[in-house]
Design a protein around this motif. Structure first.
Motif, PDB file in Angstrom:
ATOM      1  N   LEU A 180       1.062  -1.062  -0.022  1.00  0.00           N
ATOM      2  CA  LEU A 180      -0.056   0.015  -0.120  1.00  0.00           C
ATOM      3  C   LEU A 180       1.297   1.253  -0.454  1.00  0.00           C
ATOM      4  O   LEU A 180       1.855   1.616   1.224  1.00  0.00           O
ATOM      5  N   ALA A 199      -6.680  -4.816 -13.074  1.00  0.00           N
ATOM      6  CA  ALA A 199      -7.174  -4.380 -12.070  1.00  0.00           C
ATOM      7  C   ALA A 199      -8.581  -5.008 -12.116  1.00  0.00           C
ATOM      8  O   ALA A 199      -9.022  -5.959 -12.923  1.00  0.00           O
ATOM      9  N   PRO A 243      -4.260   6.400  -8.187  1.00  0.00           N
ATOM     10  CA  PRO A 243      -5.264   5.153  -7.852  1.00  0.00           C
ATOM     11  C   PRO A 243      -4.839   4.175  -8.927  1.00  0.00           C
ATOM     12  O   PRO A 243      -5.358   3.010  -8.520  1.00  0.00           O
ATOM     13  N   THR A 263      -3.756   0.633  -9.629  1.00  0.00           N
ATOM     14  CA  THR A 263      -4.108  -0.420  -8.099  1.00  0.00           C
ATOM     15  C   THR A 263      -4.153  -1.382  -9.261  1.00  0.00           C
ATOM     16  O   THR A 263      -5.439  -1.412  -9.794  1.00  0.00           O
ATOM     17  N   GLN A 273       0.393  -7.833  -5.129  1.00  0.00           N
ATOM     18  CA  GLN A 273      -0.733  -6.196  -4.728  1.00  0.00           C
ATOM     19  C   GLN A 273       0.288  -5.720  -4.725  1.00  0.00           C
ATOM     20  O   GLN A 273       0.413  -4.731  -3.866  1.00  0.00           O
ATOM     21  N   THR A 318      -1.587  -1.537  -4.592  1.00  0.00           N
ATOM     22  CA  THR A 318      -2.668  -0.351  -4.158  1.00  0.00           C
ATOM     23  C   THR A 318      -2.117   0.870  -3.547  1.00  0.00           C
ATOM     24  O   THR A 318      -1.508   1.101  -2.630  1.00  0.00           O
ATOM     25  N   VAL A 319      -2.719   1.177  -4.515  1.00  0.00           N
ATOM     26  CA  VAL A 319      -2.137   3.414  -4.586  1.00  0.00           C
ATOM     27  C   VAL A 319      -3.470   3.958  -3.481  1.00  0.00           C
ATOM     28  O   VAL A 319      -4.438   3.771  -4.772  1.00  0.00           O
ATOM     29  N   SER A 320      -3.646   4.417  -2.341  1.00  0.00           N
ATOM     30  CA  SER A 320      -4.541   5.154  -2.453  1.00  0.00           C
ATOM     31  C   SER A 320      -4.088   6.040  -0.689  1.00  0.00           C
ATOM     32  O   SER A 320      -3.260   5.498  -0.519  1.00  0.00           O
TER      33      SER A 320
END
Length: 116
Positions: free
Chosen positions: A11, A40, A87, A90, A111, A113-115
């Motif tokens: 993340l 995705a 984002p 992701t 995985q 995840t860009v958040s």
């Protein structure tokens, strides 16, 4: 048999960076190319970056200028340096090893995840 082990996902906040690694082992007689794909949720798997046996590289338009693919000194290892992450980056990222144009193997995926 050939095994691919990916690592480095996680993340990260928008604008951040991650470095993915993929180590190949097993019956590898030569390498035609190594690729990174991503998928995705609800979307098709797409080719992100390629590096050939001669170290030529190619990138999807969506990641050009932000991602860099490279091979390690061991030559059976490939990296994907991802900067300025968005984002929309992701996805599950997969390493793909092509021993020939038609013989290829896949890793299990890592995985990203860009958040915020």
């Amino acid at each position: 048999q050939v095994q691919l082990v990916e690592s480095g996902g996680g993340l990260v906040q928008p604008g951040g960076s991650l470095r993915l690694s993929c180590a190949a082992s097993g019956s590898i007689f030569s390498i035609y190319a190594m690729n990174w794909y991503r998928q995705a949720p609800g979307k098709e798997r797409e080719l992100v970056a390629t590096i050939t046996s001669g170290d030529s590289t190619n990138y999807a338009d969506s990641v050009k200028g932000r991602f860099t693919v490279s091979r390690g000194n061991a030559r059976n290892t490939v990296y994907l340096q991802m900067n300025s992450l968005k984002p929309e980056d992701t996805a599950m990222y997969y390493c793909n090893l092509k021993l020939t144009k038609v013989l290829n193997y896949w890793g299990q995926g890592t995985q990203v995840t860009v958040s915020s």
